[in-house]
Design a protein around this motif. Structure first.
Motif, PDB file in Angstrom:
ATOM      1  N   GLU A 169       0.828  -1.210   0.000  1.00  0.00           N
ATOM      2  CA  GLU A 169       0.000   0.000   0.000  1.00  0.00           C
ATOM      3  C   GLU A 169       0.860   1.256   0.000  1.00  0.00           C
ATOM      4  N   ARG A 199       3.661   1.634  -1.392  1.00  0.00           N
ATOM      5  CA  ARG A 199       4.315   1.789  -2.701  1.00  0.00           C
ATOM      6  C   ARG A 199       3.361   2.307  -3.785  1.00  0.00           C
ATOM      7  N   LYS A 200       2.069   2.165  -3.574  1.00  0.00           N
ATOM      8  CA  LYS A 200       1.102   2.492  -4.628  1.00  0.00           C
ATOM      9  C   LYS A 200       1.242   3.913  -5.166  1.00  0.00           C
ATOM     10  N   PRO A 201       1.389   4.929  -4.310  1.00  0.00           N
ATOM     11  CA  PRO A 201       1.511   6.296  -4.860  1.00  0.00           C
ATOM     12  C   PRO A 201       2.742   6.486  -5.749  1.00  0.00           C
ATOM     13  N   LEU A 202       3.757   5.630  -5.580  1.00  0.00           N
ATOM     14  CA  LEU A 202       4.992   5.792  -6.346  1.00  0.00           C
ATOM     15  C   LEU A 202       4.794   5.484  -7.829  1.00  0.00           C
ATOM     16  N   THR A 203       3.701   4.769  -8.165  1.00  0.00           N
ATOM     17  CA  THR A 203       3.441   4.477  -9.582  1.00  0.00           C
ATOM     18  C   THR A 203       3.005   5.734 -10.332  1.00  0.00           C
ATOM     19  N   LYS A 204       2.534   6.737  -9.603  1.00  0.00           N
ATOM     20  CA  LYS A 204       2.084   7.985 -10.230  1.00  0.00           C
ATOM     21  C   LYS A 204       3.143   9.078 -10.155  1.00  0.00           C
ATOM     22  N   CYS A 205       3.892   9.082  -9.065  1.00  0.00           N
ATOM     23  CA  CYS A 205       4.904  10.123  -8.872  1.00  0.00           C
ATOM     24  C   CYS A 205       5.969   9.609  -7.906  1.00  0.00           C
ATOM     25  N   TYR A 240       7.324  10.172  -5.150  1.00  0.00           N
ATOM     26  CA  TYR A 240       7.307  10.935  -3.909  1.00  0.00           C
ATOM     27  C   TYR A 240       8.484  10.538  -3.024  1.00  0.00           C
ATOM     28  N   THR A 295       5.830   8.452   1.555  1.00  0.00           N
ATOM     29  CA  THR A 295       4.421   8.060   1.488  1.00  0.00           C
ATOM     30  C   THR A 295       4.038   7.522   2.861  1.00  0.00           C
ATOM     31  N   SER A 296       2.745   7.484   3.133  1.00  0.00           N
ATOM     32  CA  SER A 296       2.321   7.022   4.456  1.00  0.00           C
ATOM     33  C   SER A 296       1.059   6.171   4.350  1.00  0.00           C
ATOM     34  N   VAL A 297       0.899   5.315   5.341  1.00  0.00           N
ATOM     35  CA  VAL A 297      -0.269   4.438   5.425  1.00  0.00           C
ATOM     36  C   VAL A 297      -0.802   4.498   6.852  1.00  0.00           C
TER      37      VAL A 297
END
Length: 242
Positions: free
Chosen positions: A137, A139-145, A147, A150-152
């Motif tokens: 979860e 890692r998911k934002p890293l597919t778009k940018c 960053y 990231t945090s969960v």
């Protein structure tokens, strides 16, 4: 490495070794010191050993940590091993079947604390699975940018306490509309107590386990951190990627 069948049932008193590219010189008696170990078996004369182009006996392991194994065989004492190499040295002791060295390593503060931490985490339901999903979860934002962080959000569920609520204080119906459950990506449960001290211990253990996997992560409280109606705590795990 040439001619993997080269060996002799009569080894020289002084043995030249090539362990994963690192070269060592030691006595045959040192390698045979513990008769039940793999090294003693390898140099018993009952097995064919590979040699490199210079005639050294070849062992296909990481030579970085073999020096600690050899130091132990020479002295029977725990070698001076950097804390970040203790686990690797323990793995080599296991591979070579050197139980006395394993015992010495297990009693070091670093490895004994690690074992206690892992035993503690085993008391939580599906911890490893939840850890994998937490990383996925994050890692998911890293597919778009790409960053930097990231945090969960995660929930920590304690054992429900018996409370003497005033009339109309507790929400009606089955359970309540817990904001921790709503906001948390996954729930780790059950904590053995619902005290903040154990929540802090769990978060420290969680971030240390992520560190062992090579991730830079820290825990952070959300405000308010605890649901006022139950024992669930809301926390955040922040990953730093670069």
């Amino acid at each position: 490495m040439t001619d993997s069948s080269l060996s002799s049932d009569k080894f020289p008193d002084v043995v030249e070794l090539n362990v994963g590219g690192s070269h060592f010189t030691t006595c045959l008696a040192t390698l045979r010191k513990y008769p039940d170990s793999m090294l003693a078996t390898m140099f018993s004369g009952r097995h064919r050993l590979a040699r490199d182009k210079d005639g050294r006996y070849f062992i296909d392991r990481d030579g970085t940590y073999f020096k600690f194994v050899l130091d132990f065989l020479r002295s029977d004492d725990l070698p001076d091993i950097p804390p970040n190499s203790l686990e690797h040295a323990y793995n080599e002791a296991q591979f070579y079947g050197l139980e006395p060295l394993m015992v010495l390593l297990e009693n070091t503060p670093t490895l004994s604390a690690q074992k206690l931490r892992q035993d503690y985490l085993k008391t939580f339901d599906d911890f490893e699975i939840l850890l994998d999903t937490l990383i996925e979860e994050a890692r998911k934002p890293l597919t778009k940018c790409p960053y930097r962080t990231t945090s969960v959000k995660i929930g920590l569920s304690g054992i429900m306490l018996q409370r003497n609520f005033k009339e109309n204080e507790y929400p009606t119906g089955e359970g309540h509309n817990c904001y921790v459950t709503q906001k948390a990506f996954c729930i780790f449960h059950p904590l053995h107590t619902c005290k903040k001290a154990e929540v802090d211990v769990f978060m420290d253990c969680l971030t240390l386990e992520l560190g062992r996997r090579g991730f830079s992560a820290r825990g952070a409280e959300n405000n308010p951190p605890q649901c006022p109606w139950c024992t669930k705590w809301l926390h955040e795990v922040v990953f730093t990627w670069w």
